[in-house]
Write an enzyme that holds these catalytic residues in place. Structure first.
Site, mmCIF file in Angstrom:
data_model
loop_
_atom_site.group_PDB
_atom_site.id
_atom_site.type_symbol
_atom_site.label_atom_id
_atom_site.label_comp_id
_atom_site.label_asym_id
_atom_site.label_seq_id
_atom_site.Cartn_x
_atom_site.Cartn_y
_atom_site.Cartn_z
ATOM 1 N N LYS A 101 10.589 25.331 -15.361
ATOM 2 C CA LYS A 101 9.841 26.131 -16.807
ATOM 3 C C LYS A 101 9.929 27.719 -16.214
ATOM 4 O O LYS A 101 9.184 27.953 -15.106
ATOM 5 C CB LYS A 101 8.468 25.735 -17.003
ATOM 6 C CG LYS A 101 7.951 26.441 -18.130
ATOM 7 C CD LYS A 101 8.289 25.690 -19.494
ATOM 8 C CE LYS A 101 8.165 26.701 -20.593
ATOM 9 N NZ LYS A 101 9.565 27.823 -20.957
ATOM 10 N N GLN A 122 6.955 31.782 -10.130
ATOM 11 C CA GLN A 122 6.832 30.744 -11.153
ATOM 12 C C GLN A 122 6.182 29.460 -11.007
ATOM 13 O O GLN A 122 5.572 28.845 -11.615
ATOM 14 C CB GLN A 122 7.946 30.748 -12.093
ATOM 15 C CG GLN A 122 7.809 30.337 -13.571
ATOM 16 C CD GLN A 122 7.395 31.397 -14.449
ATOM 17 O OE1 GLN A 122 7.879 32.632 -14.569
ATOM 18 N NE2 GLN A 122 6.466 31.233 -15.327
ATOM 19 N N LYS A 125 2.548 29.835 -10.323
ATOM 20 C CA LYS A 125 1.602 30.355 -11.654
ATOM 21 C C LYS A 125 1.570 28.928 -12.440
ATOM 22 O O LYS A 125 0.561 28.920 -12.998
ATOM 23 C CB LYS A 125 2.716 31.497 -12.188
ATOM 24 C CG LYS A 125 2.184 32.021 -13.527
ATOM 25 C CD LYS A 125 3.126 32.703 -14.274
ATOM 26 C CE LYS A 125 3.920 33.804 -13.500
ATOM 27 N NZ LYS A 125 4.664 34.697 -14.533
ATOM 28 N N LYS A 137 13.730 30.301 -13.187
ATOM 29 C CA LYS A 137 13.825 31.760 -14.018
ATOM 30 C C LYS A 137 15.437 31.665 -14.034
ATOM 31 O O LYS A 137 16.227 31.174 -13.367
ATOM 32 C CB LYS A 137 13.342 32.598 -13.100
ATOM 33 C CG LYS A 137 13.229 34.131 -13.860
ATOM 34 C CD LYS A 137 11.638 33.873 -14.224
ATOM 35 C CE LYS A 137 11.440 35.393 -15.304
ATOM 36 N NZ LYS A 137 10.203 35.246 -15.672
ATOM 37 N N ASP A 177 11.643 37.062 -21.500
ATOM 38 C CA ASP A 177 11.022 37.783 -20.149
ATOM 39 C C ASP A 177 11.451 39.312 -20.701
ATOM 40 O O ASP A 177 11.796 39.357 -21.836
ATOM 41 C CB ASP A 177 11.536 37.437 -19.047
ATOM 42 C CG ASP A 177 10.777 38.235 -17.659
ATOM 43 O OD1 ASP A 177 9.617 37.602 -17.310
ATOM 44 O OD2 ASP A 177 11.323 39.133 -17.286
ATOM 45 N N SER A 390 3.336 28.714 -23.242
ATOM 46 C CA SER A 390 4.683 27.769 -23.468
ATOM 47 C C SER A 390 4.523 26.551 -23.173
ATOM 48 O O SER A 390 5.043 25.597 -24.006
ATOM 49 C CB SER A 390 5.719 28.376 -22.301
ATOM 50 O OG SER A 390 6.217 29.697 -23.006
#
Ligand code: NDP
Ligand code: 2IT
Length: 458
Positions: A101, A122, A125, A137, A177, A390
């Site tokens: 994701k 990510q 996070k 990503k 993004d 999301s």
């Protein structure tokens, strides 16, 4: 050298150096990726050594190597009929705790290094949000600036012809993004749907008429401010009444400004790659409505603000960090605060820095904030609200339901509070000071690392 590294034993420093030497040798010239790993390794090395199971299983080495990188060309036709070619990638970093994701970035600076750094961040996070999302990503060196809608559509459709082979609601779920907003998501998602002949929640940040979540657009900026409020509440203070500098004027910045203003703070700057505006009277809700129209509809430049509001100043080619403030919210791009800017902010009395952008502070800048007792919320904690909502969009799609804006915002606030608590749990030192960098890195690491341990050797 940072305080964290200074207090490490010689053996631990040697371990850190040898680990980083391996990362540098395996990823030559990828300076952003090396920087992101270095920041994490500095926090994690003492923890990993204390907890031998991670070291024995070489978890840190495994977590710094992406599962795979898909690289492809995107060919499209411009409005003049000329053939154009761009490069695109999807970095599928780690799916130990859920499907990959993370967003897609369209900007001329995008390369494999940039996307590896973003994919790596990510993973931590997404883990911090508490939701089942792995890290990924993607993006392209395509520049949407100055392109017609038709050109952007042809590019997005061409990109999706390849990307669609690699994504899926239980495989990899992209989002927006830098340079990828509602327009681009619409073109990419529409092409996926048409090509696959099935509707699936395979993208987030979708439009509200076709499966998007209320509050997703606002979530990153709002979340960054909620995280800041949590840090200040921890010191018996709040955003109310504070003077705030914000960089950028895109999606994250606009909604960070909106939330600060709603909470009774005064935002005095915004920027874009051309320069920054300074409005000593504050960017009110009415002025922000002008900026939303300027940036989201007309795709204009921030310099146009001073034509509309002549009391404000435009500083071409400069960043806003020289303006005196209580709170700084860097919301534009990586490495936009260097050591000099960080020192200026500290000298001017900054109390809190909450990172809306990904890795906006250099390592030196981060050390200056932490060593000077600034409440410093690192990106992987402070901007996690976007990907968190999301995740909530994915939940709503799976349930075939839509939650109200209030319900989503409530969940977002709880998630940001929980992330803050994880940072406090893992980052509080013996004197009671919270090092949010250590807290976020360790707090994000544990869930992914423990899952990897459960899977055995792979
Ligand atoms: P947008 O494209 O909406 O806005 C980006 C803003 O940053 C623009 O004002 C842009 O100015 C400025 N900017 C971009 N690159 C540079 C540069 N090299 N130098 C100076 N200014 C620059 O992107 P977002 O608001 O979505 O993203 C901003 C940051 O937040 C990024 O770091 C992104 O990774 C991060 N982020 C985004 C999330 C999201 O949900 N969108 C979630 C979490 C983090 P200009 O128009 O002149 O290029
Ligand atoms: O950096 C980020 O967290 C994002 N760009 C949002 C990712 C997402 O999947 O919503």
């Amino acid at each position: 050298m940072s305080n964290t590294v200074k207090i490490m034993s010689n053996a631990m420093q040697a371990e850190l150096q040898s680990f980083m030497a391996g990362v540098e040798a395996r990823n030559p010239g990828q300076l952003k990726f090396q920087q992101a790993v270095s920041e994490v390794a500095e926090s994690l090395m003492p923890f990993v050594i204390e907890n031998g199971k991670y070291k024995e299983a070489k978890i840190l080495e495994r977590m710094t190597e992406p599962d795979r990188i898909i690289s492809f060309r995107v060919v499209w036709e411009d409005d003049k009929g000329d053939i154009q070619m761009n490069r695109a990638w999807r970095v599928q970093f780690n799916n130990a705790i859920g499907p990959y994701k993370g967003g897609m970035r369209f900007h001329p600076t995008v390369d494999e290094d940039t996307l590896k750094f973003l994919g790596f961040e990510q993973c931590f996070k997404n883990s911090l949000t508490g939701l089942p999302m792995g890290g990924g990503k993607g993006g392209s060196n395509f520049d949407p600036k100055g392109k017609s809608d038709a050109e952007v559509m042809r590019f997005c459709q061409s990109l999706m012809m390849e990307l669609s082979r690699h994504i899926g609601e239980d495989i990899d779920v992209p989002a927006g993004d830098i340079g990828v907003g509602a327009r681009e998501v619409g073109y990419m998602f529409g092409q996926y749907q048409r090509f696959q002949n099935r509707w699936a929640g395979v993208f987030t940040g979708k439009g509200l008429t076709y499966g998007g979540s209320l509050t997703r657009k606002e979530a990153t900026g709002y979340g960054t401010v909620y995280f800041c409020e949590n840090m200040l509440n921890h010191k018996d203070d709040s955003v109310k009444g504070k003077t705030v500098t914000v960089s950028g004027s895109g999606n994250v910045s606009i909604y960070a400004v909106e939330k600060v203003t709603e909470m009774g703070g005064k935002v005095v700057t915004m920027s874009d790659s051309g320069g920054f505006i300074y409005d000593a009277e504050g960017i009110t809700a009415e002025k922000l409505a002008f900026i939303k129209d300027l940036k989201e509809v007309r795709r204009g430049r921030i310099s146009e603000y001073v034509t509309e509001y002549p009391n404000a100043e435009y500083h071409e080619g400069e960043k806003p960090w020289g303006v005196k403030c209580d709170i700084a919210l860097p919301c534009a791009t990586e490495n936009e605060i260097n050591a000099e800017a960080a020192q200026t902010l500290v000298d001017n009395g900054v109390m809190a820095v909450s990172e809306g952008a990904n890795m906006p502070s250099t390592m030196d800048a981060m050390h200056i904030f932490v060593d000077n007792g600034v409440a410093f919320g690192p990106a992987k904690a402070a901007n996690a609200g976007g990907v968190a909502v999301s995740g909530l969009e994915q939940s709503q799609n799976a349930l075939r339901l839509s939650w109200s804006a209030e319900e989503v915002d409530q969940k977002l606030q709880v998630i940001m509070k929980d992330i803050h608590q994880k940072c406090v749990t893992y980052g509080t030192d013996s004197e009671g000071n919270v090092n949010y960098v250590n807290g976020a890195n360790i707090g994000g690491f544990v869930k992914v690392a423990d899952s990897m341990l459960s899977y055995g050797i792979m």
